[in-house]
Write a protein that holds these residues in place. Structure first.
Motif, mmCIF file in Angstrom:
data_model
loop_
_atom_site.group_PDB
_atom_site.id
_atom_site.type_symbol
_atom_site.label_atom_id
_atom_site.label_comp_id
_atom_site.label_asym_id
_atom_site.label_seq_id
_atom_site.Cartn_x
_atom_site.Cartn_y
_atom_site.Cartn_z
ATOM 1 N N HIS A 1 -12.140 11.255 -50.397
ATOM 2 C CA HIS A 1 -11.062 10.354 -49.985
ATOM 3 C C HIS A 1 -11.369 9.667 -48.656
ATOM 4 C CE1 HIS A 1 -8.985 13.210 -52.718
ATOM 5 N NE2 HIS A 1 -8.505 12.074 -53.179
ATOM 6 N N GLU A 2 -12.634 9.643 -48.278
ATOM 7 C CA GLU A 2 -13.014 9.053 -47.008
ATOM 8 C C GLU A 2 -12.631 7.580 -46.909
ATOM 9 O OE1 GLU A 2 -15.005 10.925 -48.916
ATOM 10 O OE2 GLU A 2 -15.962 12.455 -47.686
ATOM 11 N N ALA A 3 -12.664 6.865 -48.019
ATOM 12 C CA ALA A 3 -12.291 5.449 -48.007
ATOM 13 C C ALA A 3 -10.833 5.261 -47.613
ATOM 14 C CB ALA A 3 -12.558 4.813 -49.375
ATOM 15 N N VAL A 4 -9.993 6.232 -47.955
ATOM 16 C CA VAL A 4 -8.579 6.147 -47.567
ATOM 17 C C VAL A 4 -8.478 6.215 -46.043
ATOM 18 C CG1 VAL A 4 -6.325 7.272 -47.695
ATOM 19 C CG2 VAL A 4 -7.749 7.100 -49.748
ATOM 20 N N LEU B 1 -4.912 -7.356 -50.552
ATOM 21 C CA LEU B 1 -6.249 -7.678 -50.106
ATOM 22 C C LEU B 1 -6.273 -7.643 -48.587
ATOM 23 C CD1 LEU B 1 -9.079 -8.597 -50.975
ATOM 24 C CD2 LEU B 1 -8.259 -10.940 -50.795
ATOM 25 N N GLY B 2 -7.024 -6.706 -48.033
ATOM 26 C CA GLY B 2 -7.139 -6.591 -46.584
ATOM 27 C C GLY B 2 -8.414 -7.237 -46.100
ATOM 28 N N GLN B 3 -8.706 -7.044 -44.827
ATOM 29 C CA GLN B 3 -9.913 -7.639 -44.258
ATOM 30 C C GLN B 3 -11.183 -6.968 -44.761
ATOM 31 O OE1 GLN B 3 -9.833 -8.162 -40.037
ATOM 32 N NE2 GLN B 3 -7.812 -9.073 -40.078
ATOM 33 N N GLY B 4 -11.127 -5.655 -44.960
ATOM 34 C CA GLY B 4 -12.320 -4.952 -45.407
ATOM 35 C C GLY B 4 -12.134 -4.150 -46.676
ATOM 36 N N TYR B 5 -10.863 -3.934 -47.056
ATOM 37 C CA TYR B 5 -10.550 -3.082 -48.208
ATOM 38 C C TYR B 5 -9.458 -3.708 -49.049
ATOM 39 C CZ TYR B 5 -13.154 0.734 -46.051
ATOM 40 O OH TYR B 5 -14.144 1.511 -45.516
ATOM 41 N N ASN B 6 -9.491 -3.392 -50.343
ATOM 42 C CA ASN B 6 -8.433 -3.771 -51.255
ATOM 43 C C ASN B 6 -7.641 -2.507 -51.595
ATOM 44 O OD1 ASN B 6 -7.007 -5.568 -53.045
ATOM 45 N ND2 ASN B 6 -8.020 -4.524 -54.736
ATOM 46 N N LEU B 7 -6.330 -2.625 -51.582
ATOM 47 C CA LEU B 7 -5.446 -1.523 -51.950
ATOM 48 C C LEU B 7 -4.763 -1.896 -53.259
ATOM 49 C CD1 LEU B 7 -3.962 1.143 -51.029
ATOM 50 C CD2 LEU B 7 -2.176 -0.380 -50.185
ATOM 51 N N THR C 1 -10.545 0.307 -52.269
ATOM 52 C CA THR C 1 -11.900 -0.126 -52.555
ATOM 53 C C THR C 1 -12.386 -1.066 -51.459
ATOM 54 O OG1 THR C 1 -11.324 -0.088 -54.908
ATOM 55 C CG2 THR C 1 -13.387 -1.160 -54.309
ATOM 56 N N ALA C 2 -13.540 -0.762 -50.909
ATOM 57 C CA ALA C 2 -14.143 -1.652 -49.915
ATOM 58 C C ALA C 2 -14.579 -2.941 -50.587
ATOM 59 C CB ALA C 2 -15.331 -0.969 -49.250
ATOM 60 N N HIS C 3 -14.481 -4.031 -49.881
ATOM 61 C CA HIS C 3 -14.892 -5.314 -50.443
ATOM 62 C C HIS C 3 -16.355 -5.312 -50.839
ATOM 63 C CE1 HIS C 3 -11.423 -7.609 -48.300
ATOM 64 N NE2 HIS C 3 -11.005 -6.696 -49.136
ATOM 65 N N THR C 4 -17.162 -4.511 -50.190
ATOM 66 C CA THR C 4 -18.594 -4.480 -50.485
ATOM 67 C C THR C 4 -18.895 -3.997 -51.889
ATOM 68 O OG1 THR C 4 -18.769 -2.280 -49.529
ATOM 69 C CG2 THR C 4 -19.305 -4.142 -48.099
ATOM 70 N N SER D 1 -23.110 10.007 -51.780
ATOM 71 C CA SER D 1 -21.833 10.180 -51.092
ATOM 72 C C SER D 1 -21.356 8.920 -50.395
ATOM 73 C CB SER D 1 -21.937 11.325 -50.082
ATOM 74 O OG SER D 1 -22.850 10.983 -49.069
ATOM 75 N N PHE D 2 -22.205 7.897 -50.241
ATOM 76 C CA PHE D 2 -21.768 6.656 -49.635
ATOM 77 C C PHE D 2 -20.609 6.053 -50.414
ATOM 78 C CE2 PHE D 2 -22.022 2.001 -49.164
ATOM 79 C CZ PHE D 2 -21.741 1.919 -47.811
ATOM 80 N N SER D 3 -20.591 6.256 -51.732
ATOM 81 C CA SER D 3 -19.520 5.699 -52.548
ATOM 82 C C SER D 3 -18.173 6.302 -52.182
ATOM 83 C CB SER D 3 -19.807 5.898 -54.035
ATOM 84 O OG SER D 3 -19.846 7.271 -54.340
ATOM 85 N N ASP D 4 -18.161 7.523 -51.630
ATOM 86 C CA ASP D 4 -16.906 8.133 -51.188
ATOM 87 C C ASP D 4 -16.294 7.355 -50.036
ATOM 88 O OD1 ASP D 4 -17.195 10.113 -53.065
ATOM 89 O OD2 ASP D 4 -18.048 11.553 -51.656
ATOM 90 N N GLU D 5 -17.112 6.656 -49.280
ATOM 91 C CA GLU D 5 -16.628 5.871 -48.156
ATOM 92 C C GLU D 5 -16.227 4.465 -48.568
ATOM 93 O OE1 GLU D 5 -19.499 5.992 -45.040
ATOM 94 O OE2 GLU D 5 -19.609 8.170 -45.073
ATOM 95 N N THR D 6 -16.512 4.097 -49.795
ATOM 96 C CA THR D 6 -16.213 2.745 -50.237
ATOM 97 C C THR D 6 -15.134 2.671 -51.307
ATOM 98 O OG1 THR D 6 -18.021 2.818 -51.822
ATOM 99 C CG2 THR D 6 -18.511 1.876 -49.658
ATOM 100 N N GLU D 7 -14.840 3.797 -51.961
ATOM 101 C CA GLU D 7 -13.798 3.798 -52.987
ATOM 102 C C GLU D 7 -13.187 5.189 -53.113
ATOM 103 O OE1 GLU D 7 -13.117 1.734 -57.228
ATOM 104 O OE2 GLU D 7 -14.976 2.855 -57.056
#
Length: 121
Positions: free
Chosen positions: A22-25, A61-67, A77-80, A95-101
């Protein structure tokens, strides 16, 4: 979803730590809400709307993440990673995906926002 808040009293900064997966949260809270109570309140209102209409998808839609909120589930979800044309998912990044979604329940997410509001307020 477990979470913890910390404040660096020397720098005046606030940090969110969420359980593994849940790191993306945590990143979303820090980057999209920060310490702005009005933003937290706006998102709590959106969660109330989602609770009343669980099958009506809400997207922010946020600056870096979509909720996204749908059927009592919240997805950050990170925009990347929203560019589906890239083939770098899963295996290469681990584990990088944990930081993006991340996905969590509406109740857990709402609890996080309420407690974050109290912490930074």
């Amino acid at each position: 979803m477990d979470f913890e808040f910390k404040k660096n009293t020397l720098l005046g900064t606030y940090t969110v730590y969420c359980s593994m997966g849940h790191e993306a949260v945590a990143q979303w809270v820090e980057s999209e809400l920060g310490t702005q109570i009005a933003r937290v309140d706006k998102h709590l209102e959106l969660l109330a709307q989602a609770r009343n209409n669980p099958f009506n998808e809400i997207n922010v839609l946020g600056q870096g993440y979509n909720l996204s909120v749908y059927d009592n589930e919240v997805t950050v979800t990170a925009h990347t990673v929203q560019d589906d044309s890239s083939d770098w998912h899963d295996e290469e990044l681990g584990s990088f995906s944990d930081e993006t979604e991340a996905v969590c329940g509406l109740d857990d997410f709402e609890s996080l926002l309420i407690q974050w509001r109290e912490f930074v307020g």
